[in-house]
Scaffold this active site. Structure first.
Site, PDB file in Angstrom:
ATOM      1  N   TYR A  51       0.830  -1.213   0.000  1.00 43.49           N
ATOM      2  CA  TYR A  51       0.000   0.000   0.000  1.00 43.49           C
ATOM      3  C   TYR A  51       0.867   1.267   0.000  1.00 43.49           C
ATOM      4  O   TYR A  51       1.892   1.343   0.668  1.00 43.49           O
ATOM      5  CB  TYR A  51      -0.958   0.017   1.197  1.00 43.49           C
ATOM      6  CG  TYR A  51      -2.118  -0.963   1.050  1.00 43.49           C
ATOM      7  CD1 TYR A  51      -2.305  -1.675  -0.134  1.00 43.49           C
ATOM      8  CD2 TYR A  51      -3.023  -1.161   2.076  1.00 43.49           C
ATOM      9  CE1 TYR A  51      -3.353  -2.569  -0.279  1.00 43.49           C
ATOM     10  CE2 TYR A  51      -4.077  -2.052   1.943  1.00 43.49           C
ATOM     11  CZ  TYR A  51      -4.233  -2.763   0.759  1.00 43.49           C
ATOM     12  OH  TYR A  51      -5.279  -3.642   0.625  1.00 43.49           O
ATOM     13  N   LEU A 210     -17.844  -0.017  -1.143  1.00 46.11           N
ATOM     14  CA  LEU A 210     -18.534   1.019  -1.933  1.00 46.11           C
ATOM     15  C   LEU A 210     -18.013   1.008  -3.371  1.00 46.11           C
ATOM     16  O   LEU A 210     -18.125   2.008  -4.085  1.00 46.11           O
ATOM     17  CB  LEU A 210     -18.301   2.408  -1.314  1.00 46.11           C
ATOM     18  CG  LEU A 210     -18.668   2.553   0.166  1.00 46.11           C
ATOM     19  CD1 LEU A 210     -18.340   3.965   0.668  1.00 46.11           C
ATOM     20  CD2 LEU A 210     -20.147   2.248   0.389  1.00 46.11           C
TER      21      LEU A 210
END
Ligand code: NAP
Length: 298
Positions: A51, A210
């Site tokens: 990340y 989402l």
């Protein structure tokens, strides 16, 4: 929620750190973010070696170091196995996966050093490596479990067959499969992965609940249908927003997936935590599926 019989206890909502450096936060700001999560009952933090192009874990470590005792209040999940060429690794020619035992051990030890901790609560193989035998991957995970550097082991983005194969070589069963599952990606309902979790008694973790924000994209026709469906049912759920209904939709699957959220906004962390209490009625769950799919159920 206990992730599995031999697994750690996690919060119902998990805070993901993939995007955490997008706003250039200071360690103090990341520290405050963790405290906001804790204030709202979110105790589990998801990260990965890769990340922020390998920079996130070090930032998390700096944030944790500001408050002695904070680390013990959190459960930390990290992942390894994806290697991309970048400034730190000019020797790499091609992005690739490597889930060999020695490579996983090396990555995890680096993650511990960067995050300034002695252990992680859960270590995941980030993606299946098409060139490594499952017994090789398992040997690395088993060694890390035995020496206490990881409290539990799992996988991410594994098919049901890949999970079954690796699980057979584990000294302690895998405790989760972290997969993409949301209203715009419903394949896990049909491909056997969620059914496998249900059968084995492990809770899946659902990344990008989402759809990385795509459920709000005005250019996406599914978004306007979802917005309309959410408006129609919102009053039945204490005026819940589309994002809260989307989290509740993921969590409603009978395998009990834990949404891994990715917002950088404090108020959205709070609203995600509040979605925890929403229990969608059957017909509303199917109405959201139909709105996302743009068709009736078969
Ligand atoms: N295992 C894997 O392979 C894998 C892959 C991807 C991700 N993950 C994990 O899953 C976590 C979450 O992924 P994600 O960030 O894609 O999750 P997400 O929760 O689906 O999407 C978050 C994005 O949606 C935006 N958003 C949230 N509410 C919004 C609203 N009401 N209107 C418009 N935009 C809104 C956020 O922007 P704001 O910041 O402005 O709220 C953010 O950019 C990651 O951090 C990582 O831990 C794992």
């Amino acid at each position: 929620m206990k992730l599995a019989a031999n697994g750690p206890e996690f919060s119902r909502i998990i805070y993901g750190t993939w995007r955490i450096l997008e706003t250039n936060p200071t360690p103090q700001e990341i520290n405050s973010r963790f405290n906001t999560c804790l204030d709202h009952g979110i105790t589990t933090i998801d990260t990965a070696e890769i990340y922020g192009k390998y920079l996130v874990e070090e930032s998390l470590g700096a944030a944790l170091a500001l408050s002695p005792g904070l680390r013990e209040k959190l459960e930390i999940v990290t992942k390894a196995g994806i290697y991309i060429p970048n400034a730190f690794h000019p020797d790499r020619r091609t992005a690739h996966y490597n889930a060999s035992g020695p490579r996983l051990i090396k990555s995890l030890e680096k993650s511990l050093r960067l995050m300034q901790t002695d252990y992680v609560d859960l270590f995941l193989v980030h993606r299946p490596d098409w060139l490594t035998r499952a017994d090789d991957t398992a040997s690395g995970l088993n060694e890390l479990l035995a020496n206490g550097k990881i409290r539990s082991a799992g996988v991410s983005n594994y098919s049901a067959a890949q999970y079954e194969l690796l699980n057979g070589y584990m000294d302690q069963p895998l405790v989760t499969n972290q997969i993409e599952f949301h209203l715009l990606h419903t394949e896990p309902i049909h491909n056997g992965v969620l059914q496998q979790c249900e059968r084995l008694g492990v809770l899946p973790m659902a990344w990008s609940p989402l759809a990385s924000g795509k459920i709000f994209d005005p250019a996406n026709p599914a978004s306007s249908r979802l917005a309309e469906a959410a408006t129609n049912m919102s009053s039945r759920y204490n005026n819940a927003s589309l994002e809260q209904l989307a989290y509740a939709w993921v969590a409603a699957h009978p395998s009990h997936p834990l949404p891994v959220i990715g917002t950088n906004k404090l108020e959205r962390i709070k609203s995600a935590a509040e979605s925890d209490s929403i229990v969608l009625e059957r017909e509303d769950w199917y109405a959201l599926w139909e709105a996302a799919a743009g068709r009736k159920i078969p």
